[in-house]
Design an enzyme around this catalytic site. Structure first.
Site, PDB file in Angstrom:
ATOM      1  N   ARG A   1       6.692 -11.469   5.160  1.00 38.62           N
ATOM      2  CA  ARG A   1       6.336 -11.253   6.426  1.00 38.62           C
ATOM      3  C   ARG A   1       7.129 -12.238   7.275  1.00 38.62           C
ATOM      4  NH1 ARG A   1      -0.052  -9.869   5.563  1.00 38.62           N
ATOM      5  NH2 ARG A   1       0.273  -8.184   3.963  1.00 38.62           N
TER       6      ARG A   1
ATOM      7  N   ASP B   1      -2.896  -7.443  -5.150  1.00 41.30           N
ATOM      8  CA  ASP B   1      -3.181  -6.174  -4.305  1.00 41.30           C
ATOM      9  C   ASP B   1      -4.023  -5.076  -5.194  1.00 41.30           C
ATOM     10  OD1 ASP B   1      -3.182  -5.334  -1.752  1.00 41.30           O
ATOM     11  OD2 ASP B   1      -1.212  -5.387  -1.657  1.00 41.30           O
TER      12      ASP B   1
ATOM     13  N   CYS C   1       0.793  -1.131   0.126  1.00 43.30           N
ATOM     14  CA  CYS C   1       0.022  -0.047  -0.137  1.00 43.30           C
ATOM     15  C   CYS C   1       0.773   1.403   0.072  1.00 43.30           C
ATOM     16  CB  CYS C   1      -1.149  -0.122   1.130  1.00 43.30           C
ATOM     17  SG  CYS C   1      -0.422  -0.732   2.696  1.00 43.30           S
TER      18      CYS C   1
ATOM     19  N   HIS D   1      -8.455  -0.523   0.465  1.00 48.00           N
ATOM     20  CA  HIS D   1      -7.351  -1.687   0.492  1.00 48.00           C
ATOM     21  C   HIS D   1      -7.846  -2.799  -0.096  1.00 48.00           C
ATOM     22  CE1 HIS D   1      -4.097   0.641   2.588  1.00 48.00           C
ATOM     23  NE2 HIS D   1      -5.266   1.402   3.021  1.00 48.00           N
TER      24      HIS D   1
ATOM     25  N   HIS E   1      -5.552  -0.781  -4.649  1.00 47.54           N
ATOM     26  CA  HIS E   1      -5.749   0.335  -3.866  1.00 47.54           C
ATOM     27  C   HIS E   1      -6.521   1.202  -4.729  1.00 47.54           C
ATOM     28  CE1 HIS E   1      -2.255  -1.741  -1.679  1.00 47.54           C
ATOM     29  NE2 HIS E   1      -3.125  -1.215  -0.629  1.00 47.54           N
TER      30      HIS E   1
END
Length: 670
Positions: A381, A401, A352, A530, A403
């Site tokens: 992560r 992903d 993001c 998101h 946005h």
């Protein structure tokens, strides 16, 4: 004798002698209900059957065959397991033993030198059956806090729980253990030898239990803290009847057959070399083919949905993560920093902030909005090694992903459209059963004004209702920057998987000073949405393997058809057929005639191919193939190659789903 009046769920009322319990109410209604009742819900609170009722109470009796009884059945069975372990291993300290989805667990600290293994489960089960046969009553007791501290002084974990809860420093789990801010401490006793601190309720006696199975032994740190003692955790499952227990165990058998880690390696899709480190996978050609097809479909849908494709780097300087808030709220989930060129860099855990950087370049007008960015962005992560689970929980993975930057006036329409988009893509892969979760503001780890959180949460709620999607509310489960919707899907054997996430965010636009020029010439802050549709490509792929049991539909299968010559004389023709299939854009290969045909067919079936084509003398002469379709016992003969190609092309174009049925008895549901 004085009487009290209570109300029942149907609106009727009953008069009972003062001091009557819920059990007395059940007996008053009828002996069958008295025999079947396990607990009562009194004014919305679940209580033991023997608790005296008060005048005006609203009472609902919960019977043993009700799904609502499962939580209590599992909780009570956990107590019986703890009692069995203490009887077999005197001196065992009890930690916590909550019910969980489909079962329960209990954490133990065994006497020095003692450890548990799966081999010990049979002995524990046998002792549990003795306790159940003894039909011991569960008796509730309460103590003032000071007395409870003395009473449990030798119970090291229980004593710590009391100290933390009564000292005002408890987390929610601790508070739940004792029913909230404690003025008294309750415990249950079901023999002279065994008691356990607990808020209850419990079934009336151990004899009301019995449909259980202990599953495995694992390690667990006390309170999940690696600096605290390592305990022994025993998992079990418990149900309200023999049939339900059998169905659950059959589902587990079917789940084992579908385990994506085993199938991924057996089918040559993905592997996890030790040299890479935990949670990191390599994709083999077949797996990469399926992944490419998944990603291509995602790209196609996003392109048609008005998204713009972007790319971002894998690392960034610490200032980006400081501004976004990730270093304040998400540092434990990030990989350690790298020092280079006088600056500190972090591998990205999220995409993001990079999309924010793209939006911030140049002046934006209200006419530009909404701006929908899409990236297949790989993130990193740091998951604890014990949490890693194949592709389902990885340390490096790629998110589909998006946005979306919109005006506040556009927010509701965007959310409704986005949720519809999410569900349509999930349906394309064969998911039809959805459950959503609306997660609200975390009470501590979050930023921003309450009114903005409320506006964002309400927007998500309205989107769920517009989509007519069932949902539950997860109080405090949102991200640090905004509330979210998580969409769960149920797979072919009824398991729920969390996949898609939609979050509304007023905070990152504020932290990065994002703005656009409104129609009146003023500078306004956009809203940021998101969205990860598949969640991650890796996790989605793992779920698909288990949903399909490795039987990918033809449009996704890495090899759609294998051509097998009956003998060596037919090999050239088999290669010609493969060439025609490939020229038509299909994925095909051939198997040489070095082994008997039956053996080659069996091997191809093990690879779960959608089609096996067999060619012999007649096929060579007439330009045909014998078609063996996966899941069908009777092959087709004399199908022309052109007809088969047209048929398979149409199946691929229509993205036909041909999901296998679960083989285990009862695996499709309770």
């Amino acid at each position: 004798m004085a009487e009290i009046t209570i109300s029942l769920p149907d609106g009727s009322e009953r008069a009972l002698p003062e001091g009557s319990s819920a059990y007395d109410l059940a007996a008053e209604i009828g002996p069958g209900l008295a025999k079947a009742a396990l607990l009562a819900r009194v004014d919305g609170v679940e209580l033991d059957l023997n608790v005296p009722l008060t005048a005006g109470a609203s009472v609902e009796l919960i019977t043993e065959q009700s799904d609502e009884a499962l939580h209590t059945i599992r909780h009570s069975t956990a107590h019986v397991m703890a009692q069995a372990v203490q009887e077999i291993y005197p001196g065992t300290q009890l930690a916590i033993g909550p019910p969980i989805d489909d079962g329960f667990y209990y954490d133990f600290e065994l006497p020095e030198g003692k450890t548990l293994s799966d081999d010990d489960l049979a002995a524990i089960e046998a002792k549990m059956k003795e306790i159940i046969k003894a039909n011991q009553a569960f008796e509730r007791h309460e103590l003032p806090v000071d007395e409870a501290k003395a009473f449990f002084a030798d119970h090291i974990f229980k004593a710590e729980i009391i100290d933390q809860v009564t000292g005002g420093a408890a987390d929610q789990e601790l508070a739940d253990e004792l029913g909230g801010a404690a003025e008294t401490i309750s415990y249950y006793k079901n023999s002279e030898e065994f008691l356990d601190m607990c808020t209850g309720p419990h079934v009336p006696s151990t004899g009301r239990l019995g449909h259980f199975k202990l599953m495995k032994v694992a390690g667990a740190y006390w309170r999940g803290d690696t600096d605290r003692p390592m305990l022994q955790r025993v998992y079990g499952t418990a149900w309200n009847n023999k049939k339900a227990l059998k169905a659950h165990l059959n589902r587990l058998v079917e789940a084992e057959k579908r385990d994506h880690r085993r199938l991924a390696q057996e089918l040559g899709l993905v592997s996890w070399p030790e040299e890479l480190g935990p949670g990191l996978a390599v994709w083999h050609p077949k797996g990469a083919t399926v992944r490419r097809l998944m990603e291509d479909y995602s790209r196609e849908r996003h392109e048609n949905g008005g998204y713009e494709f972007v790319y971002s780097p894998h690392i960034a300087k610490s200032v980006l993560w400081e501004t976004s808030g990730h270093l304040d709220f998400y540092a434990d989930g990030m990989y350690p920093p790298m020092e280079m060129d006088g600056a500190t860099y972090y591998p990205k855990p999220m995409n993001c902030p990079f999309h924010v950087m793209i939006f911030r370049e140049g002046q934006r007008s209200y006419r530009d909005l909404p701006i929908r960015m899409f990236e297949l962005g790989t993130v990193y992560r740091y998951e604890l090694s014990g949490a890693i689970h194949g592709l389902m929980r990885s340390r490096g993975f790629t998110q589909d992903d998006s946005h979306i930057f919109a005006t506040r006036e556009q927010l509701q329409d965007e959310l409704a459209s986005l949720l519809s988009f999410v569900l349509s893509v999930l349906r394309a892969f064969g998911f039809e059963d959805f459950q959503a979760k609306l997660s609200t503001r975390p009470p501590e780890k979050s930023v921003g004004a309450d009114e903005l959180w409320e506006e964002a949460t309400e927007g998500l709620r309205l989107a769920l209702e517009a989509a007519d999607l069932d949902y539950v509310v997860d109080e405090g489960g949102g991200a640090f920057y905004g509330p979210k919707i998580d969409v769960d899907v149920r797979d072919a054997i009824g398991r729920a998987w969390q996949l898609s996430t939609i979050q509304v965010d007023f905070q990152l636009p504020d932290r990065f000073d994002l703005e656009y020029v409104a129609s009146d010439g003023s500078r306004q802050q956009p809203v940021m949405i998101h969205r990860a549709l598949m969640g991650s490509i890796e996790r989605f792929f793992g779920v698909l393997i288990e949903h399909y049991a490795g039987n990918f539909p033809a449009w996704l299968a890495p090899i759609q058809a294998r051509v097998l010559p009956v003998g060596a004389d037919h090999a050239d023709y088999a290669h010609e057929v493969v060439a025609q299939l490939k020229a038509a854009g299909l994925r095909a290969d051939t198997g040489e005639a070095a082994e008997p045909l039956g053996k080659r067919i069996r091997k191809s079936k093990i690879e779960k191919l959608p089609y096996i084509l067999v060619v012999g003398d007649d096929d060579v002469a007439s330009g045909t193939v014998g078609v063996n379709k996966r899941g069908q016992n009777d092959p087709e003969r004399d199908v022309t190659v052109a007809d088969f190609i047209a048929r398979l092309q149409q199946e691929v174009a229509d993205r036909v789903l041909d999901l296998p049925k679960a083989e285990a008895d009862g695996a499709q549901g309770d």
